[in-house]
Design a protein around this motif. Structure first.
Motif, PDB file in Angstrom:
ATOM      1  N   LEU A   1      -3.595 -29.143   6.386  1.00 37.09           N
ATOM      2  CA  LEU A   1      -3.157 -28.761   7.734  1.00 37.09           C
ATOM      3  C   LEU A   1      -4.305 -28.854   8.728  1.00 37.09           C
ATOM      4  CD1 LEU A   1      -0.783 -25.720   7.050  1.00 37.09           C
ATOM      5  CD2 LEU A   1      -0.146 -28.039   7.709  1.00 37.09           C
ATOM      6  N   GLY A   2      -5.522 -28.608   8.266  1.00 36.82           N
ATOM      7  CA  GLY A   2      -6.689 -28.705   9.138  1.00 36.82           C
ATOM      8  C   GLY A   2      -6.909 -30.121   9.638  1.00 36.82           C
ATOM      9  N   ALA A   3      -6.446 -31.098   8.858  1.00 33.95           N
ATOM     10  CA  ALA A   3      -6.631 -32.500   9.240  1.00 33.95           C
ATOM     11  C   ALA A   3      -5.573 -32.969  10.234  1.00 33.95           C
ATOM     12  CB  ALA A   3      -6.599 -33.383   7.996  1.00 33.95           C
ATOM     13  N   ILE A   4      -4.546 -32.161  10.484  1.00 34.91           N
ATOM     14  CA  ILE A   4      -3.531 -32.543  11.465  1.00 34.91           C
ATOM     15  C   ILE A   4      -4.115 -32.345  12.855  1.00 34.91           C
ATOM     16  CG2 ILE A   4      -1.306 -31.934  12.498  1.00 34.91           C
ATOM     17  CD1 ILE A   4      -0.239 -31.330   9.769  1.00 34.91           C
ATOM     18  N   ARG A   5      -4.089 -33.392  13.641  1.00 37.31           N
ATOM     19  CA  ARG A   5      -4.669 -33.356  14.984  1.00 37.31           C
ATOM     20  C   ARG A   5      -3.661 -32.740  15.947  1.00 37.31           C
ATOM     21  NH1 ARG A   5      -4.999 -37.139  19.073  1.00 37.31           N
ATOM     22  NH2 ARG A   5      -4.008 -38.731  17.821  1.00 37.31           N
ATOM     23  N   ALA A   6      -3.992 -31.592  16.467  1.00 32.57           N
ATOM     24  CA  ALA A   6      -3.067 -30.869  17.332  1.00 32.57           C
ATOM     25  C   ALA A   6      -3.515 -30.848  18.792  1.00 32.57           C
ATOM     26  CB  ALA A   6      -2.914 -29.433  16.829  1.00 32.57           C
ATOM     27  N   GLY A   7      -4.328 -31.823  19.185  1.00 32.74           N
ATOM     28  CA  GLY A   7      -4.772 -31.852  20.569  1.00 32.74           C
ATOM     29  C   GLY A   7      -6.087 -31.153  20.777  1.00 32.74           C
ATOM     30  N   ARG A   8      -6.468 -30.310  19.849  1.00 37.19           N
ATOM     31  CA  ARG A   8      -7.751 -29.628  19.911  1.00 37.19           C
ATOM     32  C   ARG A   8      -8.769 -30.425  19.118  1.00 37.19           C
ATOM     33  NH1 ARG A   8      -5.829 -23.924  18.977  1.00 37.19           N
ATOM     34  NH2 ARG A   8      -5.996 -22.974  21.016  1.00 37.19           N
TER      35      ARG A   8
ATOM     36  N   THR B   1       2.051 -35.379  23.368  1.00 35.68           N
ATOM     37  CA  THR B   1       3.311 -35.194  24.096  1.00 35.68           C
ATOM     38  C   THR B   1       4.168 -34.173  23.354  1.00 35.68           C
ATOM     39  OG1 THR B   1       4.423 -36.914  22.850  1.00 35.68           O
ATOM     40  CG2 THR B   1       3.293 -37.605  24.867  1.00 35.68           C
ATOM     41  N   GLU B   2       5.191 -33.676  24.042  1.00 33.56           N
ATOM     42  CA  GLU B   2       6.114 -32.707  23.433  1.00 33.56           C
ATOM     43  C   GLU B   2       6.736 -33.291  22.159  1.00 33.56           C
ATOM     44  OE1 GLU B   2       8.232 -29.075  23.201  1.00 33.56           O
ATOM     45  OE2 GLU B   2       6.643 -29.625  24.594  1.00 33.56           O
ATOM     46  N   GLU B   3       7.140 -34.555  22.243  1.00 31.37           N
ATOM     47  CA  GLU B   3       7.758 -35.215  21.086  1.00 31.37           C
ATOM     48  C   GLU B   3       6.783 -35.313  19.914  1.00 31.37           C
ATOM     49  OE1 GLU B   3       9.277 -39.691  20.163  1.00 31.37           O
ATOM     50  OE2 GLU B   3       9.904 -38.857  22.094  1.00 31.37           O
ATOM     51  N   ARG B   4       5.541 -35.671  20.211  1.00 29.37           N
ATOM     52  CA  ARG B   4       4.517 -35.789  19.160  1.00 29.37           C
ATOM     53  C   ARG B   4       4.225 -34.422  18.547  1.00 29.37           C
ATOM     54  NH1 ARG B   4       2.353 -37.824  14.935  1.00 29.37           N
ATOM     55  NH2 ARG B   4       0.110 -37.763  14.829  1.00 29.37           N
TER      56      ARG B   4
ATOM     57  N   GLU C   1       5.761 -32.319  10.182  1.00 29.59           N
ATOM     58  CA  GLU C   1       4.826 -32.697   9.116  1.00 29.59           C
ATOM     59  C   GLU C   1       4.198 -31.457   8.484  1.00 29.59           C
ATOM     60  OE1 GLU C   1       1.740 -35.576  10.102  1.00 29.59           O
ATOM     61  OE2 GLU C   1       3.196 -36.716  11.280  1.00 29.59           O
ATOM     62  N   ALA C   2       3.768 -30.526   9.317  1.00 34.01           N
ATOM     63  CA  ALA C   2       3.133 -29.309   8.815  1.00 34.01           C
ATOM     64  C   ALA C   2       4.105 -28.494   7.970  1.00 34.01           C
ATOM     65  CB  ALA C   2       2.609 -28.468   9.983  1.00 34.01           C
ATOM     66  N   MET C   3       5.340 -28.372   8.445  1.00 31.73           N
ATOM     67  CA  MET C   3       6.340 -27.610   7.692  1.00 31.73           C
ATOM     68  C   MET C   3       6.670 -28.300   6.364  1.00 31.73           C
ATOM     69  SD  MET C   3       6.765 -24.911   9.254  1.00 31.73           S
ATOM     70  CE  MET C   3       5.610 -24.618  10.554  1.00 31.73           C
ATOM     71  N   HIS C   4       6.677 -29.632   6.379  1.00 28.32           N
ATOM     72  CA  HIS C   4       6.923 -30.387   5.144  1.00 28.32           C
ATOM     73  C   HIS C   4       5.805 -30.125   4.133  1.00 28.32           C
ATOM     74  CE1 HIS C   4       8.382 -33.566   2.548  1.00 28.32           C
ATOM     75  NE2 HIS C   4       7.177 -34.098   2.540  1.00 28.32           N
ATOM     76  N   MET C   5       4.570 -30.114   4.624  1.00 27.32           N
ATOM     77  CA  MET C   5       3.429 -29.816   3.746  1.00 27.32           C
ATOM     78  C   MET C   5       3.561 -28.404   3.171  1.00 27.32           C
ATOM     79  SD  MET C   5       0.184 -31.281   5.819  1.00 27.32           S
ATOM     80  CE  MET C   5      -0.023 -33.011   6.177  1.00 27.32           C
TER      81      MET C   5
ATOM     82  N   GLN D   1       1.880 -24.059  13.299  1.00 24.77           N
ATOM     83  CA  GLN D   1       2.955 -24.425  14.228  1.00 24.77           C
ATOM     84  C   GLN D   1       2.630 -23.904  15.626  1.00 24.77           C
ATOM     85  OE1 GLN D   1       6.806 -22.870  13.194  1.00 24.77           O
ATOM     86  NE2 GLN D   1       7.834 -23.987  14.826  1.00 24.77           N
ATOM     87  N   LYS D   2       2.163 -22.663  15.698  1.00 21.06           N
ATOM     88  CA  LYS D   2       1.793 -22.066  16.983  1.00 21.06           C
ATOM     89  C   LYS D   2       0.668 -22.870  17.642  1.00 21.06           C
ATOM     90  CE  LYS D   2       2.477 -17.525  16.788  1.00 21.06           C
ATOM     91  NZ  LYS D   2       2.112 -16.154  16.399  1.00 21.06           N
ATOM     92  N   GLU D   3      -0.326 -23.256  16.818  1.00 18.41           N
ATOM     93  CA  GLU D   3      -1.474 -24.018  17.332  1.00 18.41           C
ATOM     94  C   GLU D   3      -1.009 -25.384  17.876  1.00 18.41           C
ATOM     95  OE1 GLU D   3      -5.166 -26.558  15.549  1.00 18.41           O
ATOM     96  OE2 GLU D   3      -4.648 -24.727  14.470  1.00 18.41           O
ATOM     97  N   ILE D   4      -0.113 -26.046  17.140  1.00 22.28           N
ATOM     98  CA  ILE D   4       0.356 -27.369  17.553  1.00 22.28           C
ATOM     99  C   ILE D   4       1.169 -27.283  18.850  1.00 22.28           C
ATOM    100  CG2 ILE D   4       1.918 -29.280  16.951  1.00 22.28           C
ATOM    101  CD1 ILE D   4       1.090 -28.803  14.000  1.00 22.28           C
ATOM    102  N   MET D   5       2.041 -26.295  18.966  1.00 19.14           N
ATOM    103  CA  MET D   5       2.926 -26.204  20.128  1.00 19.14           C
ATOM    104  C   MET D   5       2.230 -25.664  21.374  1.00 19.14           C
ATOM    105  SD  MET D   5       5.511 -27.707  19.101  1.00 19.14           S
ATOM    106  CE  MET D   5       6.667 -27.516  20.451  1.00 19.14           C
TER     107      MET D   5
END
Length: 184
Positions: free
Chosen positions: A23-30, A105-108, A115-119, A178-182
């Motif tokens: 999950l740390g490797a998922i790029r969330a804009g930060r 973007t919102e869609e991304r 993806e995170a929830m699937h993991m 999820q909170k971090e991504i949104m």
């Protein structure tokens, strides 16, 4: 009796640690140095992670800086980042490389949450598989006469509690991501 459950508890902890790293490797804009963990540079013929040949730091909320210890590696690092799947074009001033993370973007962001929830679901399945493995082991121990029926029940109850705790931890990790991504 806790020695029997300790092995399985450690397996569950390893699953949770793996999930956290993924999950740390998922790029969330930060800007997050973990996105570079899988990017390697050909350093004297050996694929070497960027964080072992350069100082990687978060300069601002959306900017990551990479300062190679050997300036001749600058082009190799740039090439490795461009050929990786992180999708960011580095800017290079000759000494320091900057990665500017655009706001998704919102869609991304929704796609990243999926993806995170699937993991997270995969991690829960892994935890349940560990529980099943433990339950099978306890049954075979009972069958072999190594433990009594009461001991088997106690071990199974303890294993279920450990599984529930691990599942709650996975849920908490996923909802935090999820909170971090949104977050905009």
């Amino acid at each position: 009796m806790s020695a029997e459950t300790q092995v399985y508890e450690n397996k569950m902890k390893n699953t949770i640690d793996h999930l956290t790293k993924e999950l740390g490797a998922i790029r969330a804009g930060r800007a997050n140095p973990a996105v570079l963990d899988k990017v390697t540079v050909d350093y004297y013929g050996a694929p070497t992670p960027i964080n072992q040949v350069a100082a990687v730091a978060v300069a601002e909320a959306r900017v990551l800086t990479i300062s190679p210890w050997d300036p001749s590696l600058m082009k190799l690092i740039e090439k490795a980042i461009l050929s990786s799947d992180i999708g960011i074009n580095p800017t290079n001033d000759g000494r320091v490389m900057r990665l500017v993370f655009p706001a998704p973007t919102e869609e991304r962001r929704k796609q990243l949450v999926k993806e995170a929830m699937h993991m997270g679901e995969e991690a829960k399945v892994a935890v349940r598989n560990v529980r099943r493995e433990a339950m099978d082991k306890f049954k075979s121990m009972k069958k072999a006469g190594d433990i009594t029926e009461d001991d088997q029940k106690n071990l199974e109850e303890k294993m279920q509690k450990i599984t529930d705790k691990a599942t709650k931890e996975i849920d908490a990790i996923c909802s935090a991501k999820q909170k971090e991504i949104m977050e905009i």
